[in-house]
Design an enzyme around this catalytic site. Structure first.
Site, PDB file in Angstrom:
ATOM      1  N   TYR A 136       0.694  -1.096  -0.022  1.00  0.00           N
ATOM      2  CA  TYR A 136      -0.248   0.059  -0.186  1.00  0.00           C
ATOM      3  C   TYR A 136       0.700   1.276   0.033  1.00  0.00           C
ATOM      4  O   TYR A 136       0.340   2.194  -0.593  1.00  0.00           O
ATOM      5  CB  TYR A 136      -0.911  -0.009   1.244  1.00  0.00           C
ATOM      6  CG  TYR A 136      -2.281  -0.510   1.251  1.00  0.00           C
ATOM      7  CD1 TYR A 136      -2.302  -1.992   0.629  1.00  0.00           C
ATOM      8  CD2 TYR A 136      -3.504   0.246   1.341  1.00  0.00           C
ATOM      9  CE1 TYR A 136      -3.559  -2.432   0.525  1.00  0.00           C
ATOM     10  CE2 TYR A 136      -4.534  -0.408   1.107  1.00  0.00           C
ATOM     11  CZ  TYR A 136      -4.756  -1.810   0.742  1.00  0.00           C
ATOM     12  OH  TYR A 136      -5.896  -2.300   0.578  1.00  0.00           O
ATOM     13  N   ASP A 218      -3.611 -18.000   0.844  1.00  0.00           N
ATOM     14  CA  ASP A 218      -4.424 -18.787  -0.200  1.00  0.00           C
ATOM     15  C   ASP A 218      -5.449 -19.754   0.709  1.00  0.00           C
ATOM     16  O   ASP A 218      -6.575 -19.971   0.683  1.00  0.00           O
ATOM     17  CB  ASP A 218      -3.925 -19.165  -1.037  1.00  0.00           C
ATOM     18  CG  ASP A 218      -2.599 -19.982  -1.006  1.00  0.00           C
ATOM     19  OD1 ASP A 218      -2.050 -20.037   0.295  1.00  0.00           O
ATOM     20  OD2 ASP A 218      -2.158 -21.098  -1.906  1.00  0.00           O
TER      21      ASP A 218
END
Ligand code: IPM
Ligand code: MG
Length: 347
Positions: A136, A218
């Protein structure tokens, strides 16, 4: 108690209005509310999504209640002028590095979850998301390669002190809950994640009473829908936390229910629903104000240590939902204002 109220764009003003009504109804002493412009609304008025006067209000306040930012009309602006820069700028400028995003199934919403009722009922977890680093806030850019192809890039990185301080927040949160902490990373592929994992393991030595586990992101996304009841506290980086918290919200029935706190060292905090500005339903009395109302409860608890009124708001929300006070997002037909009134009546 000086609270800055930054309503922002889209449904932001509607949901913060209801949260402010709830705050005012508590009869707290010394409550001072100061409004400020953020997001696309601020860009239209002042030419910047986080104008200096807003930042000043934020710095002078004890806590911030934030609505939402985001506006399709601003999507083609240069990045530093886009509405999202308001929230990213506040997080960075005020050192709001610890994002708490609790997700729990409210009684009566078993059938609203995207999951089977027996799976959803078990959800009671807290995502602790790092908010000041990661991809970010790394260097980013676009360029044209020598062969003429365009390339975009964003640098992902975490320094060890950044990981350490969020790990401490997460371990402490776990100590106050079921004492299970799952650190989510992608250490099988990313160096950033390997360092993250190593540092979390080092910090664990200070918290022998907390059981630490690690999960690749995941797998965590998969486990969150397969068996969310296994999670107590999840600690993860900025990007993974952004994604997993949206996923967690649908597991508890609606993104309109998830509140969040973004905390600095000390008591300063910014409190916001995790949902966005939803411009498609803005101004139509369709938004669910409960996430924002629950954010106000978190504000009282974390910035002012006011546990009793915070719990009172949460109980009123739970009662309202159990009594069938629901908007379109939960299969009901009530509007934003009516839902706010439903909570006020049960306060
Ligand atoms: C969130 C939002 C923000 C984020 C956006 C609006 C920049 O999605 O708070 O989850 O990505 O952090
Ligand atoms: Mg998000």
């Amino acid at each position: 108690m000086k609270i800055a109220v930054f309503a922002g764009d889209g449904i932001g003003p509607e949901v913060t209005r209801e949260a402010v009504r709830v705050l005012k109804a508590l009869g707290l002493n010394d409550l001072e509310l100061v409004e400020g412009d953020v997001g696309g609304a601020a860009w239209r008025k002042h030419g910047h999504p986080l104008p200096p006067q807003t930042l000043e209000i934020a710095r002078s306040a004890d806590a911030i209640l934030f609505g939402a930012v985001g506006d399709f009309e601003c999507d083609r602006l240069e990045r530093h002028l886009r509405p999202e820069q308001a929230i990213l700028g506040l997080r960075k400028e005020l050192g709001l590095f610890a994002n708490l995003r609790p997700a729990k199934l409210f009684k009566g919403l078993e059938d609203s979850s995207a999951l089977r009722p027996e799976v959803a009922s078990a959800i009671d977890l807290l995502i602790v998301r790092e908010l000041n680093g990661d991809v970010y806030f790394g260097e980013k850019g676009t360029k044209v390669l020598p062969d003429g192809r365009r390339q975009g890039w964003d640098m992902m990185s975490y320094a060890e002190d950044e990981v350490r301080r969020i790990a401490h927040v997460a371990f402490k949160a776990a100590q106050g809950r079921r004492k299970l902490l799952c650190s989510v990373d992608k250490a099988n592929v990313l160096e950033t994640s390997q360092l993250w994992r190593d540092v979390v393991i080092e910090v664990a030595a200070d918290y022998p009473d907390v059981a630490l586990s690690h999960m690749y992101v995941d797998n965590a996304a998969m486990q969150l829908v397969r068996n969310p009841g296994q999670f107590d506290v999840i600690v993860t980086g900025n990007l993974f936390g952004d994604i997993l918290s949206d996923q967690a919200s649908m597991c508890v029935g609606s993104i309109g229910l998830l509140a969040s706190a973004a905390l600095a060292e000390g008591t300063m905090g910014l409190y916001e629903p995790i949902h966005g500005s939803a411009p498609d339903i803005a101004g139509q009395d369709k938004a669910n104000p409960l996430a924002c109302i629950l954010s106000a409860a978190m504000l009282l608890r974390h910035s002012f240590g006011l546990e009793a009124p915070a719990a009172r708001i949460e109980a009123a929300v739970a009662k309202a939902l159990a009594d069938g006070i629901r908007g379109g997002d939960l299969g009901g037909h009530l509007g934003t204002v009516a839902i706010g009134e439903g909570v006020l009546a049960r306060l």
